[in-house]
Design a protein around this motif. Structure first.
Motif, short mmCIF file in Angstrom:
data_model
loop_
_atom_site.label_atom_id
_atom_site.label_comp_id
_atom_site.label_asym_id
_atom_site.label_seq_id
_atom_site.Cartn_x
_atom_site.Cartn_y
_atom_site.Cartn_z
N GLY A 124 0.77 -1.23 0.00
CA GLY A 124 0.00 0.00 0.00
C GLY A 124 0.80 1.28 0.00
O GLY A 124 0.23 2.37 0.08
N GLY A 125 2.12 1.19 -0.09
CA GLY A 125 2.94 2.40 -0.06
C GLY A 125 3.08 3.03 -1.44
O GLY A 125 3.21 2.32 -2.44
N GLY A 126 3.06 4.36 -1.50
CA GLY A 126 3.43 5.08 -2.71
C GLY A 126 4.92 5.30 -2.70
O GLY A 126 5.51 5.60 -1.65
N VAL A 127 5.58 5.16 -3.84
CA VAL A 127 7.05 5.15 -3.85
C VAL A 127 7.62 6.16 -4.84
O VAL A 127 6.99 6.52 -5.83
N GLY A 128 8.85 6.58 -4.55
CA GLY A 128 9.57 7.49 -5.45
C GLY A 128 10.96 6.97 -5.72
O GLY A 128 11.55 6.24 -4.90
N PHE A 129 11.52 7.35 -6.88
CA PHE A 129 12.84 6.92 -7.30
C PHE A 129 13.57 8.09 -7.96
O PHE A 129 12.96 8.88 -8.67
N ASP A 130 14.87 8.13 -7.76
CA ASP A 130 15.73 9.03 -8.54
C ASP A 130 16.40 8.19 -9.63
O ASP A 130 17.22 7.32 -9.35
N PHE A 131 16.05 8.46 -10.89
CA PHE A 131 16.63 7.72 -12.01
C PHE A 131 17.89 8.38 -12.55
O PHE A 131 18.44 7.95 -13.56
N SER A 132 18.36 9.43 -11.88
CA SER A 132 19.58 10.12 -12.33
C SER A 132 20.83 9.26 -12.17
O SER A 132 21.87 9.57 -12.76
N THR A 133 20.75 8.22 -11.35
CA THR A 133 21.93 7.40 -11.08
C THR A 133 22.17 6.33 -12.15
O THR A 133 23.17 5.61 -12.07
N ILE A 134 21.27 6.23 -13.12
CA ILE A 134 21.42 5.24 -14.19
C ILE A 134 22.08 5.91 -15.39
O ILE A 134 21.66 7.00 -15.80
N ARG A 135 23.07 5.26 -15.97
CA ARG A 135 23.86 5.87 -17.04
C ARG A 135 22.98 6.20 -18.24
O ARG A 135 22.00 5.51 -18.54
N GLY A 172 -0.83 0.81 -7.57
CA GLY A 172 0.37 1.45 -7.06
C GLY A 172 0.54 2.84 -7.66
O GLY A 172 -0.05 3.17 -8.69
N ALA A 173 1.35 3.66 -6.96
CA ALA A 173 1.63 5.01 -7.44
C ALA A 173 3.11 5.29 -7.27
O ALA A 173 3.70 4.94 -6.25
N MET A 174 3.70 5.94 -8.27
CA MET A 174 5.16 6.14 -8.27
C MET A 174 5.51 7.56 -8.73
O MET A 174 4.78 8.18 -9.50
N MET A 175 6.65 8.02 -8.23
CA MET A 175 7.26 9.27 -8.68
C MET A 175 8.63 8.97 -9.27
O MET A 175 9.41 8.20 -8.67
N ALA A 176 8.91 9.52 -10.42
CA ALA A 176 10.25 9.44 -11.01
C ALA A 176 10.84 10.84 -11.05
O ALA A 176 10.20 11.78 -11.53
N ARG A 199 2.13 5.73 -17.46
CA ARG A 199 0.83 6.12 -16.89
C ARG A 199 0.79 5.94 -15.37
O ARG A 199 -0.09 6.50 -14.71
N ASN A 200 1.70 5.14 -14.82
CA ASN A 200 1.72 4.91 -13.38
C ASN A 200 2.75 5.76 -12.65
O ASN A 200 2.95 5.61 -11.46
N PHE A 201 3.42 6.63 -13.40
CA PHE A 201 4.42 7.53 -12.85
C PHE A 201 3.92 8.97 -12.84
O PHE A 201 3.25 9.41 -13.79
#
Length: 574
Positions: A124-135, A172-176, A199-201
């Motif tokens: 049930g958690g909404g999550v966030g990610f930093d994608f800046s660390t991927i080349r 689910g819900a996500m932030m990028a 659509r889920n970001f």
């Protein structure tokens, strides 16, 4: 423990049919086809008992009663995860907000992060990610003699995984997020031009102070990977691309990341690079935070009269109760990952916010966005901030400070120094139980549950409107809903009485009104604010493109706009 009161009337507190529908779909507890919560009072009693379970036996009943009393009349609205999960057998988390680990730049690291995110969303958690660390895409993958697919390809995998996860709390819900100097930032900005992708970001660009300076001065901007300049472009070209895309598709938003880190009360121990799915909670890797809101619309006495006032004493009292309530959540909640549990225990972040602000402003005779409304909101948030810190200091005296507390570093922060003298004295004496205390979250569903009070610090959308609802079986329906303040006016003066002239709705406001209100609240909020600058469809682009810069200049930590468009459509309609 004795039984808390049960209502003699079935859900007597619901004033509009939609509120009861929301309760039945989201918060009423059913177990194996058995109805456990017969009334909304039963839901409050269930939550109160569950959150008081960590108290000493001598205090347990008294604290449970205090929690129950605070929730009565919808004055305190715990986050939806708490309302639906506390005191149940469901394997869910009670924390609304999460940021996942820093994503390693490897297939193994990416897939391990995805697995952890899936487990978190499943609970049930909404999550966030930093994608800046991927080349960046096209750069060499050492040992494979092939070009990297880049962060957006990884996001595609995350998006597909999220789509398959349907829990009892919905999808689910996500932030990028991505830094403004990442070489793939232009592709990130334009990603939602394809209406079938991500659509889920939610998407947010992490904008630095240096970038804003480069935009202002018309300078070049370097896109960098691993310390090397990969490309150079005009800062204004990237800025215009962000603004054109959000004008046409309502995304990406922007996060003023240097300001977020500078204002973070825990800046001496961490660097933030992402937020939860709705952006109100900047968090470190594996960070989490439970949420609750004080419903200001329910604290107004004698509304729409010359004697209208908001009860500040009751506001302070409720804040004190909520600090204890959310601190207890951290101990009774389940977490998908041990790292999340450890962060919750070490930092004990909580997020106390507000809802019903626009309704309260209308009932007090002010106009949303006006200087009076800006003053009222700022003073209310200052009151809440001080009450929260005082309560956390007293809780630290009783239970001890949060494990990572460093008095020397914490007390030097400008936000701590701005507290009232008696509050600052208590913090110096006892320390703090919680690393952060205030947040303004989106409260769309819980606000409807509370009689359709205005959401968070957002304006009243309309006096009545049609809302699209996703039912428990996945089907869509529409409901006609009346704003709480308008409903109160009808109860007091009759259906034929015209609403006061100060009764402002979203359609009456300029973008600067929205920004002024967000900035007024941000001064007294530890974390972030979920706030959308709603714009009319026919707003000229030249007027629209200044909004994010105006938010930056006003001291906001981020900005999101919404203009009706072909990509996203509209959730609400008048």
């Amino acid at each position: 423990m004795y039984d808390l009161p049960r209502s003699a009337h079935q859900n007597a507190g619901f004033e509009q049919p939609l509120a009861e529908q929301i309760w039945r779909q989201k918060y009423q507890y059913h177990s194996q086809n058995e109805v456990i919560d017969d009334t909304v009072e039963d839901t409050w009693a269930r939550v109160a008992k569950a959150l008081a379970a960590t108290e000493t036996p001598a205090q347990c009943d008294e604290i449970a009663q205090a929690f129950f009393d605070a929730m009565q009349d919808f004055r305190v609205l715990p986050g939806g995860r708490i309302l639906s999960g506390a005191g149940t057998k469901r394997r869910v988390t009670l924390a609304n907000t999460f940021v996942m680990r820093t994503i390693p730049d490897s297939v193994t690291g990416i897939m391990d992060t995805l697995k952890d995110a899936a487990l978190t969303m499943q609970m049930g958690g909404g999550v966030g990610f930093d994608f800046s660390t991927i080349r960046p895409s096209g750069t060499p993958v050492h040992g494979l003699d092939c070009p990297a697919a880049g962060p957006l390809s990884a996001m595609d995998i995350f998006d597909t995984t999220c789509k398959m996860l349907v829990t009892g709390m919905g999808r689910g819900a996500m932030m990028a997020t991505m830094r403004c100097d990442h070489p793939d930032i232009e592709a990130f900005v334009m990603a939602k031009s394809d209406r079938t992708r991500f659509r889920n970001f939610n998407l947010s660009v992490m904008v630095t102070d240096a970038f804003m300076e480069a935009v202002r001065e018309g300078r070049d901007w370097h896109l960098i990977w691993s310390g090397q300049v990969m490309r150079t472009l005009k800062a204004t070209d990237l800025w215009n691309a962000i603004m054109k895309q959000t004008y046409g598709a309502a995304e990406p938003g922007v996060l003023f990341i240097d300001r977020i880190n500078a204002a973070n009360p825990l800046r001496y121990m961490e660097t933030i690079a992402a937020t939860n799915s709705c952006a109100e909670q900047p968090l470190p890797p594996n960070g989490t935070c439970p949420l609750a809101s004080i419903n200001l619309a329910r604290l107004v006495s004698a509304p729409f009269t010359k004697n209208a006032r908001i009860d500040l004493g009751e506001m302070r009292s409720l804040v004190g109760v909520v600090v204890r309530m959310l601190d207890n959540v951290l101990d009774v909640s389940r977490f998908a990952l041990e790292e999340q549990w450890n962060q919750a225990q070490n930092q004990r972040r909580i997020g106390i916010g507000v809802t019903g602000v626009a309704d309260a402003i209308a009932m007090l005779g002010a106009k949303y966005g006006s200087p009076k409304a800006v003053f009222l909101l700022s003073s209310w948030m200052q009151t809440i901030q001080n009450a929260a810190y005082l309560a956390s200091a007293h809780l630290a005296k009783e239970r001890g400070t949060f494990a990572s507390y460093n008095a020397a570093h914490h007390l030097e922060l400008p936000s701590i120094q701005a507290l009232d003298a008696d509050v600052l004295d208590a913090v110096k004496r006892y320390g703090l139980r919680n690393g952060t205390l205030t947040t303004i979250a989106p409260t769309g569903t819980t606000s409807m549950f509370a009689g359709n009070v205005s959401s968070g610090i957002e304006p009243i959308f309309s006096t009545s409107f049609t809302r699209k609802i996703t039912n428990a079986d996945g089907t869509k329906s529409t409901e006609r809903v009346m704003d709480y303040a308008a409903w109160r006016h009808i109860q007091m003066f009759g259906a034929d009485a015209p609403l006061p002239d100060n009764f402002t709705t979203a359609a009456d406001l300029s973008p600067s009104d929205h920004v002024a209100m967000q900035a007024a609240a941000q001064k007294w909020v530890d974390s972030g604010i979920s706030k959308t600058v709603n714009c009319p469809e026919d707003i000229p682009f030249q007027a629209f493109k200044t909004i994010y810069r105006d938010a930056y200049d006003a001291g906001c930590k981020g900005c999101t706009t919404y203009r009706p468009n072909d990509v996203t459509g509209s959730v609400l309609s008048i």
